[in-house]
Design an enzyme around this catalytic site. Sequence first.
Site, PDB file in Angstrom:
ATOM      1  N   HIS A  49      -7.310  -5.054  15.183  1.00  0.00           N
ATOM      2  CA  HIS A  49      -6.085  -4.542  14.580  1.00  0.00           C
ATOM      3  C   HIS A  49      -5.190  -5.751  14.311  1.00  0.00           C
ATOM      4  CE1 HIS A  49      -7.218  -0.836  17.008  1.00  0.00           C
ATOM      5  NE2 HIS A  49      -7.213  -0.424  15.762  1.00  0.00           N
ATOM      6  N   ASP A  52      -3.641  -6.874  17.418  1.00  0.00           N
ATOM      7  CA  ASP A  52      -4.528  -7.454  18.441  1.00  0.00           C
ATOM      8  C   ASP A  52      -4.466  -8.979  18.304  1.00  0.00           C
ATOM      9  OD1 ASP A  52      -5.587  -5.052  19.499  1.00  0.00           O
ATOM     10  OD2 ASP A  52      -7.084  -4.948  17.896  1.00  0.00           O
ATOM     11  N   GLU A 172     -11.536   4.838   7.098  1.00  0.00           N
ATOM     12  CA  GLU A 172     -12.260   5.424   8.238  1.00  0.00           C
ATOM     13  C   GLU A 172     -11.686   6.820   8.446  1.00  0.00           C
ATOM     14  OE1 GLU A 172     -11.944   3.256  11.937  1.00  0.00           O
ATOM     15  OE2 GLU A 172     -12.978   4.835  13.053  1.00  0.00           O
ATOM     16  N   GLU A 208     -17.559   6.764  11.220  1.00  0.00           N
ATOM     17  CA  GLU A 208     -17.714   6.852  12.677  1.00  0.00           C
ATOM     18  C   GLU A 208     -18.447   8.140  13.017  1.00  0.00           C
ATOM     19  OE1 GLU A 208     -14.641   5.596  15.282  1.00  0.00           O
ATOM     20  OE2 GLU A 208     -14.997   7.202  16.719  1.00  0.00           O
ATOM     21  N   HIS A 211     -16.409  11.063  14.249  1.00  0.00           N
ATOM     22  CA  HIS A 211     -15.496  11.658  13.268  1.00  0.00           C
ATOM     23  C   HIS A 211     -16.238  12.649  12.370  1.00  0.00           C
ATOM     24  CE1 HIS A 211     -12.606   7.935  13.604  1.00  0.00           C
ATOM     25  NE2 HIS A 211     -12.799   8.559  14.749  1.00  0.00           N
ATOM     26  N   ASP A 246     -11.627  13.381  20.642  1.00  0.00           N
ATOM     27  CA  ASP A 246     -12.478  12.248  20.245  1.00  0.00           C
ATOM     28  C   ASP A 246     -12.933  11.482  21.496  1.00  0.00           C
ATOM     29  OD1 ASP A 246     -13.662  10.173  18.917  1.00  0.00           O
ATOM     30  OD2 ASP A 246     -11.854   9.495  17.889  1.00  0.00           O
ATOM     31  N   ASP A 248     -15.724   9.100  21.908  1.00  0.00           N
ATOM     32  CA  ASP A 248     -16.259   7.734  21.826  1.00  0.00           C
ATOM     33  C   ASP A 248     -17.309   7.441  22.892  1.00  0.00           C
ATOM     34  OD1 ASP A 248     -14.537   7.305  19.687  1.00  0.00           O
ATOM     35  OD2 ASP A 248     -12.994   6.367  20.906  1.00  0.00           O
ATOM     36  N   ASP A 280     -18.069   1.823  18.331  1.00  0.00           N
ATOM     37  CA  ASP A 280     -16.718   2.198  18.778  1.00  0.00           C
ATOM     38  C   ASP A 280     -16.851   3.129  19.982  1.00  0.00           C
ATOM     39  OD1 ASP A 280     -14.017   2.420  18.971  1.00  0.00           O
ATOM     40  OD2 ASP A 280     -13.704   3.446  17.057  1.00  0.00           O
TER      41      ASP A 280
HETATM   42  C1  3MF Z   1      -9.805   6.361  16.006  1.00  0.00           C
HETATM   43  C2  3MF Z   1     -10.698   5.216  15.947  1.00  0.00           C
HETATM   44  C3  3MF Z   1     -10.077   3.865  16.057  1.00  0.00           C
HETATM   45  C4  3MF Z   1     -10.286   3.074  14.816  1.00  0.00           C
HETATM   46  C5  3MF Z   1      -9.622   1.736  14.920  1.00  0.00           C
HETATM   47  C6  3MF Z   1      -9.704   0.949  13.629  1.00  0.00           C
HETATM   48  C7  3MF Z   1      -9.991   3.302  18.364  1.00  0.00           C
HETATM   49  O1  3MF Z   1     -10.467   7.547  16.163  1.00  0.00           O
HETATM   50  O2  3MF Z   1     -11.896   5.359  15.843  1.00  0.00           O
HETATM   51  O3  3MF Z   1     -10.678   3.195  17.155  1.00  0.00           O
HETATM   52  O4  3MF Z   1     -11.642   2.865  14.598  1.00  0.00           O
HETATM   53  O5  3MF Z   1      -8.298   1.928  15.245  1.00  0.00           O
HETATM   54  O6  3MF Z   1      -8.904   1.495  12.643  1.00  0.00           O
HETATM   55 MG    MG Z   2     -13.406   4.119  15.090  1.00  0.00          MG
END
Ligand code: 3MF
Ligand code: MG
Length: 344
Positions: A49, A52, A172, A208, A211, A246, A248, A280
């Site tokens: 980011h 970051d 995304e 992703e 998602h 979500d 992950d 991710d």
């Molecule tokens: C949110 C995400 C994020 C994005 C990241 C890059 C924590 O659901 O997946 O990861 O991938 O912020 O834009």
């Molecule tokens: Mg992501």
Amino acid sequence: MAKKYRFSFGPWNISPGADPFGPPVRAELPFARKVRMYRKLGFTHIQLHDDDVVPADWDARQTQRGVAKVKKLLDSEGLTVEFVAPRLWEDPRTIDGAFTANRPADRRYARDRSRRAIDIARMLDCDFIVLWPAREGTYIREAKDAQAAIGRMVDAVNDMLAYDESIRIAGEMKPNEPMDQAYCPTVGHFMGLAYRTSDPDRVGVLIESAHSILAGLDPADDMAYALWHGKLWSVHLNDQNGLKYDQDKTFGSVDLRRAFNQVWVLDRAKFYDIGVVGLDVKAMRTTKPAHQTKHLANSLAMFNFLLERVRSVDEELVDSLRRSRDYEELDRYILGHLMGKSGK
Ligand code: 3MF
Ligand code: MG
């Protein structure tokens, strides 16, 4: 390139384990310490980011110096920056969304912050921006003009394309969370929008797995759709247990076959020549500090395991079963193959 994949993750994937119902359970590691873990874990690329890299409120001079310092650190580890993503969901000015906020001043903030993310990417030798439109939606339908919102998202992408004439932008997409409803909930939605921007060839998507699953879609099919359009430029592989928050999870940890099919689609499309495989994934809250990168190592190992399974599929058999429409036998063969049983 010899069919070899490159892998990436973001510093947020090594996390202290807070969730909406409980505080951190592990100490946040300093950025530099995280950076030094990448190569040992088998990763050559880093996702970032904007903040970051350097705090979002630093002026141009501070920013330039700060980014140069980070660049040096990344170079010393041999890491390449895959993308920079403007974090458009934490600042108070993004409380009502960023590009689709109702207040013009808030939209200007989002525009300026996105331009600044491009500056940062350029200083890091990176020409790739990822947009996760976190708050571009509403809690209630009447809060914003939904049609105007789509136009504003196109305007925002156009502004970035004009600001830098060779930057590439990938959306995304995520159907919900933090918002009830997102204006561009799926890959297909964003790609429709991409074709209406001023330079469609520079606008693509990052998919992703979780998602797509949250939208009730199959991630492998979503990937195939974007690949057909030549617009799949990055992935965030992970897993997700049902239509919930979500999660992950480690790649393949919920549904091995679904993960296998994502690797299949990517490998058949020679994704190793197109982009970097991002993972991710998030460690469980129960994970001890000493084990807080295992989910990353395990996800990468799972990708490689499934890649071996994908590349050892008996293509002739699959073709003949497709031709004879014997999908029952194909089903049995694939499940057996996934379990390491080769019987035909
Ligand atoms: C949110 C995400 C994020 C994005 C990241 C890059 C924590 O659901 O997946 O990861 O991938 O912020 O834009
Ligand atoms: Mg992501």
